[in-house]
Structures are given as structure tokens and as C-alpha cells.
Scaffold this motif. Structure first.
Motif, PDB file in Angstrom:
ATOM      1  N   GLU A  81       0.848  -1.193   0.000  1.00 21.46           N
ATOM      2  CA  GLU A  81       0.000   0.000   0.000  1.00 21.46           C
ATOM      3  C   GLU A  81       0.883   1.243   0.000  1.00 21.46           C
ATOM      4  OE1 GLU A  81      -3.187   2.225   3.016  1.00 21.46           O
ATOM      5  OE2 GLU A  81      -2.761   0.072   3.265  1.00 21.46           O
ATOM      6  N   VAL A  82       0.458   2.261  -0.732  1.00 24.10           N
ATOM      7  CA  VAL A  82       1.180   3.525  -0.740  1.00 24.10           C
ATOM      8  C   VAL A  82       0.172   4.646  -0.569  1.00 24.10           C
ATOM      9  CG1 VAL A  82       1.116   3.640  -3.278  1.00 24.10           C
ATOM     10  CG2 VAL A  82       2.804   4.987  -2.019  1.00 24.10           C
ATOM     11  N   SER A  83       0.521   5.663   0.219  1.00 26.25           N
ATOM     12  CA  SER A  83      -0.404   6.765   0.455  1.00 26.25           C
ATOM     13  C   SER A  83       0.372   8.064   0.554  1.00 26.25           C
ATOM     14  CB  SER A  83      -1.213   6.533   1.730  1.00 26.25           C
ATOM     15  OG  SER A  83      -0.353   6.481   2.855  1.00 26.25           O
ATOM     16  N   VAL A  84      -0.330   9.161   0.304  1.00 23.45           N
ATOM     17  CA  VAL A  84       0.258  10.488   0.429  1.00 23.45           C
ATOM     18  C   VAL A  84      -0.398  11.168   1.619  1.00 23.45           C
ATOM     19  CG1 VAL A  84       0.590  12.730  -0.665  1.00 23.45           C
ATOM     20  CG2 VAL A  84       0.720  10.627  -2.032  1.00 23.45           C
ATOM     21  N   ALA A  85       0.428  11.703   2.517  1.00 19.28           N
ATOM     22  CA  ALA A  85      -0.096  12.326   3.727  1.00 19.28           C
ATOM     23  C   ALA A  85       0.295  13.797   3.770  1.00 19.28           C
ATOM     24  CB  ALA A  85       0.445  11.609   4.958  1.00 19.28           C
ATOM     25  N   GLY A  86      -0.578  14.605   4.379  1.00 21.13           N
ATOM     26  CA  GLY A  86      -0.285  16.022   4.585  1.00 21.13           C
ATOM     27  C   GLY A  86       0.071  16.727   3.291  1.00 21.13           C
ATOM     28  N   PRO A  87       1.084  17.572   3.326  1.00 18.56           N
ATOM     29  CA  PRO A  87       1.431  18.364   2.146  1.00 18.56           C
ATOM     30  C   PRO A  87       2.221  17.598   1.097  1.00 18.56           C
ATOM     31  CG  PRO A  87       2.908  18.897   3.953  1.00 18.56           C
ATOM     32  CD  PRO A  87       1.884  17.960   4.512  1.00 18.56           C
ATOM     33  N   GLY A  88       2.594  16.310   1.402  1.00 21.41           N
ATOM     34  CA  GLY A  88       3.326  15.576   0.374  1.00 21.41           C
ATOM     35  C   GLY A  88       4.231  14.463   0.871  1.00 21.41           C
ATOM     36  N   PHE A  89       4.060  14.038   2.108  1.00 26.93           N
ATOM     37  CA  PHE A  89       4.835  12.882   2.572  1.00 26.93           C
ATOM     38  C   PHE A  89       4.262  11.610   1.959  1.00 26.93           C
ATOM     39  CE2 PHE A  89       5.666  15.940   6.005  1.00 26.93           C
ATOM     40  CZ  PHE A  89       7.049  15.883   6.031  1.00 26.93           C
ATOM     41  N   ILE A  90       5.152  10.704   1.576  1.00 26.72           N
ATOM     42  CA  ILE A  90       4.736   9.449   0.954  1.00 26.72           C
ATOM     43  C   ILE A  90       5.025   8.312   1.931  1.00 26.72           C
ATOM     44  CG2 ILE A  90       5.064   7.901  -1.008  1.00 26.72           C
ATOM     45  CD1 ILE A  90       6.203  10.415  -2.497  1.00 26.72           C
ATOM     46  N   ASN A  91       3.992   7.547   2.265  1.00 33.15           N
ATOM     47  CA  ASN A  91       4.128   6.429   3.193  1.00 33.15           C
ATOM     48  C   ASN A  91       3.896   5.115   2.471  1.00 33.15           C
ATOM     49  OD1 ASN A  91       4.536   8.106   5.512  1.00 33.15           O
ATOM     50  ND2 ASN A  91       2.336   8.532   5.521  1.00 33.15           N
ATOM     51  N   LEU A  92       4.749   4.136   2.782  1.00 33.02           N
ATOM     52  CA  LEU A  92       4.651   2.820   2.161  1.00 33.02           C
ATOM     53  C   LEU A  92       4.405   1.753   3.217  1.00 33.02           C
ATOM     54  CD1 LEU A  92       7.801   2.964  -0.162  1.00 33.02           C
ATOM     55  CD2 LEU A  92       5.467   3.584  -0.769  1.00 33.02           C
ATOM     56  N   THR A  93       3.504   0.835   2.908  1.00 32.07           N
ATOM     57  CA  THR A  93       3.337  -0.369   3.711  1.00 32.07           C
ATOM     58  C   THR A  93       3.818  -1.528   2.855  1.00 32.07           C
ATOM     59  OG1 THR A  93       1.420   0.541   4.883  1.00 32.07           O
ATOM     60  CG2 THR A  93       1.696  -1.866   4.906  1.00 32.07           C
ATOM     61  N   LEU A  94       4.737  -2.314   3.390  1.00 34.77           N
ATOM     62  CA  LEU A  94       5.351  -3.389   2.624  1.00 34.77           C
ATOM     63  C   LEU A  94       4.624  -4.706   2.866  1.00 34.77           C
ATOM     64  CD1 LEU A  94       9.127  -2.536   3.226  1.00 34.77           C
ATOM     65  CD2 LEU A  94       7.517  -1.572   1.569  1.00 34.77           C
ATOM     66  N   THR A  95       4.789  -5.613   1.935  1.00 32.07           N
ATOM     67  CA  THR A  95       4.145  -6.925   2.049  1.00 32.07           C
ATOM     68  C   THR A  95       4.844  -7.760   3.117  1.00 32.07           C
ATOM     69  OG1 THR A  95       5.595  -7.963   0.419  1.00 32.07           O
ATOM     70  CG2 THR A  95       3.600  -6.879  -0.414  1.00 32.07           C
ATOM     71  N   ASP A  96       4.125  -8.716   3.661  1.00 33.95           N
ATOM     72  CA  ASP A  96       4.734  -9.617   4.642  1.00 33.95           C
ATOM     73  C   ASP A  96       5.911 -10.372   4.028  1.00 33.95           C
ATOM     74  OD1 ASP A  96       2.984  -8.791   6.553  1.00 33.95           O
ATOM     75  OD2 ASP A  96       1.739 -10.606   6.540  1.00 33.95           O
ATOM     76  N   ASP A  97       5.796 -10.723   2.753  1.00 36.41           N
ATOM     77  CA  ASP A  97       6.894 -11.446   2.115  1.00 36.41           C
ATOM     78  C   ASP A  97       8.164 -10.608   2.041  1.00 36.41           C
ATOM     79  OD1 ASP A  97       5.684 -13.878   1.738  1.00 36.41           O
ATOM     80  OD2 ASP A  97       4.983 -13.444  -0.297  1.00 36.41           O
ATOM     81  N   THR A  98       8.022  -9.291   1.948  1.00 35.27           N
ATOM     82  CA  THR A  98       9.201  -8.419   1.947  1.00 35.27           C
ATOM     83  C   THR A  98       9.926  -8.524   3.276  1.00 35.27           C
ATOM     84  OG1 THR A  98       8.114  -6.891   0.430  1.00 35.27           O
ATOM     85  CG2 THR A  98       9.974  -6.037   1.688  1.00 35.27           C
ATOM     86  N   TRP A  99       9.170  -8.556   4.369  1.00 32.89           N
ATOM     87  CA  TRP A  99       9.786  -8.691   5.686  1.00 32.89           C
ATOM     88  C   TRP A  99      10.364 -10.085   5.874  1.00 32.89           C
ATOM     89  CZ3 TRP A  99      11.008  -4.325   7.331  1.00 32.89           C
ATOM     90  CH2 TRP A  99      10.179  -3.198   7.157  1.00 32.89           C
ATOM     91  N   ARG A 100       9.737 -11.089   5.290  1.00 33.17           N
ATOM     92  CA  ARG A 100      10.310 -12.442   5.365  1.00 33.17           C
ATOM     93  C   ARG A 100      11.644 -12.499   4.623  1.00 33.17           C
ATOM     94  NH1 ARG A 100       4.570 -13.792   4.242  1.00 33.17           N
ATOM     95  NH2 ARG A 100       3.653 -14.394   6.253  1.00 33.17           N
ATOM     96  N   ASP A 101      11.720 -11.806   3.489  1.00 33.46           N
ATOM     97  CA  ASP A 101      12.985 -11.756   2.742  1.00 33.46           C
ATOM     98  C   ASP A 101      14.074 -11.065   3.560  1.00 33.46           C
ATOM     99  OD1 ASP A 101      11.880 -13.046   0.581  1.00 33.46           O
ATOM    100  OD2 ASP A 101      11.482 -11.210  -0.568  1.00 33.46           O
ATOM    101  N   GLU A 102      13.701  -9.978   4.248  1.00 30.34           N
ATOM    102  CA  GLU A 102      14.681  -9.275   5.070  1.00 30.34           C
ATOM    103  C   GLU A 102      15.135 -10.155   6.231  1.00 30.34           C
ATOM    104  OE1 GLU A 102      17.182  -6.009   5.926  1.00 30.34           O
ATOM    105  OE2 GLU A 102      15.991  -6.554   4.161  1.00 30.34           O
ATOM    106  N   LEU A 103      14.219 -10.932   6.773  1.00 35.09           N
ATOM    107  CA  LEU A 103      14.558 -11.853   7.857  1.00 35.09           C
ATOM    108  C   LEU A 103      15.598 -12.863   7.382  1.00 35.09           C
ATOM    109  CD1 LEU A 103      14.067 -12.927  10.685  1.00 35.09           C
ATOM    110  CD2 LEU A 103      12.009 -14.073   9.842  1.00 35.09           C
ATOM    111  N   ARG A 104      15.393 -13.406   6.192  1.00 34.98           N
ATOM    112  CA  ARG A 104      16.387 -14.326   5.623  1.00 34.98           C
ATOM    113  C   ARG A 104      17.732 -13.614   5.437  1.00 34.98           C
ATOM    114  NH1 ARG A 104      11.827 -15.316   2.338  1.00 34.98           N
ATOM    115  NH2 ARG A 104      10.787 -17.310   2.846  1.00 34.98           N
ATOM    116  N   GLY A 105      17.661 -12.360   5.014  1.00 31.66           N
ATOM    117  CA  GLY A 105      18.882 -11.596   4.790  1.00 31.66           C
ATOM    118  C   GLY A 105      19.677 -11.390   6.064  1.00 31.66           C
ATOM    119  N   ILE A 106      18.981 -11.179   7.185  1.00 30.94           N
ATOM    120  CA  ILE A 106      19.664 -10.994   8.472  1.00 30.94           C
ATOM    121  C   ILE A 106      20.436 -12.257   8.839  1.00 30.94           C
ATOM    122  CG2 ILE A 106      19.332 -10.670  10.951  1.00 30.94           C
ATOM    123  CD1 ILE A 106      16.867  -8.923  10.209  1.00 30.94           C
TER     124      ILE A 106
END
Length: 574
Positions: A81-106
């Protein structure tokens, strides 16, 4: 490449796409663009200020630009998910699989997770401790020693080459006092009853030096004029003090690469060379200092001295580099010393006690002049530590000469406790070191809290083996979104390390580890209320193995962070 670095690259690619489409002009400066965790975790996993930074030079509306950048980032498979907040901040929500990949990377990176090439091999000379060689290390030296050593390790961790240096102040009046004090102990060793007059060093630590000198020279120097023995006693006493200092520092796991002697610096003519270099550039001139402000002393008279133009570099007044008797001032000697250091390093760092704050401007000015502004130079001031025992001030040590030795403290509570505690506050903040509190088994004691998290990870494996659970393969899909929140905190370690190194603030590692440990303990405690949340699930080995994998990653990052701090991770709490 770690998660934040990957998404910085993704953001660059998105901006490149907007340049290619004509939505952004070419050549915009992007150095101020960041990818970081949002301040409010409910806004997502990552946030970028790209639209806020680039809108003005691109002559566009930040909100409109944010929408275009968000559309590009939304194409990534890793983004849920991606959203724009306030005057122009961009916020990203990543997939669970992205965090699983990072876990493997650690787990895959192991002890190298968090390391970076940010330093690009540039050499940093970091000078720390540099206590006068007149006695053993005491707790007044401890905090600067730990801060300096941890900072050196941190800089190496992010890709710098580091020179750890100790400057031996062996050319001043204090080493003559040391020699006279040693001579008194020498006479004592030969059977004379002595009284130590005010102004000499009273510590018992000088007795072995006196005994050694007595054994070597007998009564030869008992009644000899000072001129016959002072230089030799000074040399012998300083050498003995340096052995003692190195032994004391070794108790903290601290070893310097280089011990530079002020006496040798002066004998080699380095101050004269620095003065000549500065005179050639018009930065040293012969002049008269202004009279002291307020009431002028009766014995004051204007004297022409060689002055460094430190006001040209932001100091309050020009500074003398020599005294009226022709001897070098402390500043003149320090100026030459920094000139010497700058020959072998790209960046310089000094760790000083807060009582030296008044000399920072002049030495910063000197380094700027001597390196023509090409060498980054930081002075980090370290506040004193107040020693307490259950809230009461600690009594001083007679053996040391009215101070508490570093060796005594390390022997009582341990190297790791001392090192970690010294990094639990910003270096320029006041600190209390309470012997009772630093070994207390509570959440309020960061040393215990972080080590307990690591010990809990180790205990999980022991208990899994006892339950007969073996993990030949791991299915990380068994980890749900709640569990993967731990990975979000874990993935911040590389950027915390880089930010701490850039700011020259190793205490940030301690703060981060405390936060990581807090989240780990919170996840553990969920199992107390809900047994299905416990790591060990004897009836579900696959889930157990996935959770053990997650716990291992947290343990690995705790070990990595503690290693930077010079602290060993424990397997069990006693």
C-alpha cells in the motif's frame, strides 16, 4: 543490500522514471531525499520526503508530485500500500513477504548484517583517553575511554579505516612532579621515613617504581642535585605509568594503535615546523595580547608573542603559541600534534573531558587552518561520571590517591557492564553510575534488559532440543503480520549504525538495542497471556522452527550491536 538501501534505490528509479516522462526536470539535487521509518507507525513501514524536497526546485506542487512518485512506487511487488499524507509525505506499507525476505537476509549476513561501505575506506584518526601519565586510570577517564573505543569500532563497522591514538602528555610540568614524587618513594624504599608534601602525588602506586629505582641505583641519587636525576626519574616513571595505563585499559578491552609522545614531538621540532608553515601563509604573526578583562594584575605587562590568527576561523581572540619564556604553550604543542595527525588521516576526532570545552574553538580553528579546510575534525565532549552506591556517593581510594580506580570498578561489576552503562546516555549529558543499579535485574537497567533478550533467544534453542524439535528446513510463511513487526525494528539496524557513525554518537546503538529488546520482550510476554503465541509449540514443529528463526535474527542483531559497543552477548543470566 539492506532494506532501506534497496528502497532508496527504488525511489531513485521512480524519480528517474519521472525525469524520463518529463514530470521532473533533469539534474535535481537529491541528497536531502530520505527513506526512513515514519514517526507514527500507523502510517506504514517506510516514509519519504522526496516530494517535499524536490517540489520547489522542480517548480511544482509537492502534493501533486507526491501523487506521481507514489504511483511509481506502487508498481513495486514489495509494496502492499502507498499513500500520500499532509502536504506531500509518501508512506509505504510493505508486504509480509518483503519482511520475510529481510529476515532471511539478516540470518544470511550474520555478523556482517549492518556493516556498510559508507566510509569508503577513508582513514579516521580518533584520539581518546590521553590522560596525563601520572597515575592509574580512574573513573574520570572511563567514560571518554569507552565512548572513544566504541566510536572507533562503529566507524570501522561502516567502512572507515581507523587509527586509535593516545597522546602522551609527557612534556609538561606534571611529569616533573611525577618524577619528584617517584624520587620520594625511591628514598622511602631505601629506608627513609617520608612525608608527602602538598603538590606531589600521594598514591601508593608509585611505591613499586621507587623500589625498582632503589634496586637499580642504590643510594646514588638520595642527596644528588635534582638536575642529576630528574630527567631519568621522569623517563622511568612515565614508562611505568604507561604500562599501568595500558593494563588498566585492557581490563575494558581497549587497545590503542599508537601512543604519541609530546616530548618526542617537541624534540623532533614539530611545533617549529607548524609555526613556519603557518607564518608562510600569514596565519602566525608577532603581536601583543590585550590586557585581561576586568581588573588588570599589577604584574601584567604587554609582551610580544607569536600569535595564531584563530579569529580568522571563528575563535574569540588570536591565541599565543609560545610563552614569554620561549616555551610552547599547551595550544602551541597541541597545534603541532594535530598537524602531525592530519598527515596520516582524512578525518580527525578528539574525545575530551567537558572541562576542556573552553579550548575547542581554538583547536578547531587551528585544524581548519593547518588542513586548509579539507579535513573533517570533530571534538566530542564527555561529561564526568558521578559514582554512587545505593544512591550514596562512593568513598575515594587511598591507594590511588583520592580517586576511584577504573580497575577496581571493572573488577567489581565487569567490563561489559561498565562499557554498556557508559553508552546509555549521550556523551555530553551528566551520568550517575550506581553500583547497585548497574547490576540490577530489571527493565530499568538497559545492560540487563538487552542481555536478557539475548539470553532468552539462547534458552529457546536449549528448550527446543529438549523437546526433540529439529529445524532442517524453515517455512517463514508460518509467521504472521504481528510476528513480522519485530523484523521491522530489526531492519533499522544498518541505518541506525550509519546515522550513529555520521553523528559520531555511539550511544545510539545502545538506545536502539534497548528498543529492539523491548519489542522482543513484549512479543515474548504475549505468550504468557496467549499460549498460542509462544515460540515453542511442541505440537507444531514447523511453526516453532519459523519462530526460532525469527528469534535467531533478533539475537544476531543484538550480538552485532553489542560487538560494536565492545560488549559480549551472554547465553545465560546468573
Amino acid at each position: 543490500m539492506t532494506l532501506y538501501a534497496r528502497f532508496a534505490a527504488h525511489l531513485d528509479a521512480a524519480l528517474d522514471a519521472l525525469v524520463a516522462s518529463g514530470d521532473l526536470p533533469e539534474g535535481l539535487e537529491r541528497r536531502a531525499v530520505t527513506v526512513e521509518p515514519p514517526r507514527d507507525a500507523s502510517h506504514g513501514n517506510l516514509s519519504t520526503n522526496a516530494a517535499m524536497v524536490l517540489a520547489k526546485p522542480a517548480r511544482t506542487n509537492p502534493r501533486a508530485l507526491a501523487e506521481k512518485i507514489a504511483a511509481e512506487l506502487g508498481k513495486l511487488d514489495a509494496v502492499a500500500e502507498v499513500s500520500v499524507a499532509g502536504p506531500g509525505f509518501i508512506n509505504l506499507t510493505l508486504t509480509d513477504d518483503t519482511w520475510r525476505d529481510e529476515l532471511r537476509g539478516i540470518i544470511q549476513a550474520g555478523g556482517d548484517y549492518g556493516r556498510s561501505t559508507m566510509g569508503a575506506g577513508t582513514t579516521v584518526n580518533i584520539e581518546y583517553v590521553s590522560a596525563n601519565p601520572t597515575g592509574p586510570m580512574h573513573m574520570g577517564h572511563c567514560r571518554g575511554a569507552v565512548v572513544g573505543d566504541a566510536l572507533a569500532s562503529l566507524l570501522e563497522f561502516v567502512g572507515h579505516k581507523v587509527i586509535r591514538e593516545y597522546y602522551v602528555n609527557d612534556a609538561g610540568g606534571q611529569v616533573d612532579v611525577l618524577a619528584r614524587s617517584a624520587h620520594l618513594r625511591y628514598r622511602e624504599a631505601l629506608g627513609e621515613t617520608i612525608e608527602i608534601p602538598e603538590g606531589l602525588y600521594p598514591g601508593d602506586y608509585l611505591k613499586p617504581i621507587g623500589e625498582k629505582l632503589a634496586a637499580e641505583h642504590g643510594a646514588r641519587f638520595v642527596d644528588a642535585p635534582e638536575g642529576e636525576w630528574l630527567a631519568m626519574f621522569r623517563r622511568e616513571a612515565v614508562a611505568a605509568m604507561l604500562v599501568m595505563i595500558k593494563d588498566d585499559l585492557a581490563l575494558l578491552g581497549i587497545h590503542h594503535d599508537l601512543f604519541s609522545s609530546e616530548a618526542e614531538l617537541q624534540a623532533a621540532g614539530k611545533p617549529e615546523a607548524a609555526e613556519a608553515w603557518l607564518r608562510e601563509r600569514g596565519l602566525v604573526y608577532d603581536g601583543v595580547l590585550e590586557a585581561p578583562k576586568g581588573e588588570t594584575p599589577e604584574d601584567w605587562e604587554p609582551v610580544e608573542l607569536p600569535l595564531f590568527r584563530s579569529t580568522q576561523f571563528g575563535d574569540d581572540q588570536d591565541r599565543p603559541i609560545k610563552k614569554s619564556n620561549g616555551q610552547w604553550t599547551y595550544f602551541g604543542a597541541d597545534l603541532a600534534y594535530h598537524f602531525q595527525k592530519a598527515q596520516t588521516a582524512d578525518q580527525l576526532i578528539d574525545i575530551w573531558g567537558a572541562d576542556h570545552a573552553g579550548t575547542v574553538k581554538r583547536i578547531v580553528a587551528a585544524v581548519q587552518a593547518l588542513t586548509e579546510g579539507k579535513t573533517r575534525f570533530d571534538v566530542k565532549l564527555v561529561q564526568m561520571v558521578r559514582l554512587l552506591r545505593a544512591g550514596e556517593p562512593v568513598k575515594m581510594s587511598k591507594r590511588a590517591g583520592n580517586f576511584v580506580t577504573l580497575a577496581d570498578v571493572v573488577k567489581e561489576v565487569g567490563k561489559d557492564v561498565v562499557r554498556f552503562t557508559m553508552l546509555t546516555r549521550k556523551a555530553d549529558a551528566q551520568m550517575d553510575f550506581d553500583f547497585a543499579k548497574v547490576v540490577e535485574a530489571s527493565k530499568d537497567n538497559p545492560v540487563f534488559y538487552v542481555q536478557y533478550a539475548h539470553a532468552r533467544v539462547a534458552s529457546l534453542h536449549r528448550r527446543a532440543r529438549e523437546a526433540g524439535i529439529e529445524c532442517d528446513t524453515v517455512d517463514l510463511s508460518r509467521l504472521d503480520t504481528t510476528e513480522l513487526r519485530l523484523v521491522q525494528r530489526a531492519a533499522q539496524f544498518p541505518r541506525v549504525a550509519e546515522a550513529a557513525a555520521t553523528a559520531r554518537e555511539p550511544h545510539r546503538i545502545a538506545f536502539y538495542l534497548y528498543d529492539l529488546a523491548a519489542e522482543f520482550h513484549a512479543a515474548w510476554n504475549m505468550g504468557n497471556d496467549d499460549p498460542s503465541r509462544r515460540t515453542l509449540q511442541p505440537d507444531d514443529p514447523a511453526l516453532t522452527c519459523a519462530r526460532l528463526f525469527l528469534a535467531d535474527a533478533i539475537g544476531q542483531i543484538i550480538r552485532n550491536g553489542l560487538a560494536v559497543m565492545g560488549v559480549e552477548a551472554v547465553e545465560e543470566m546468573h
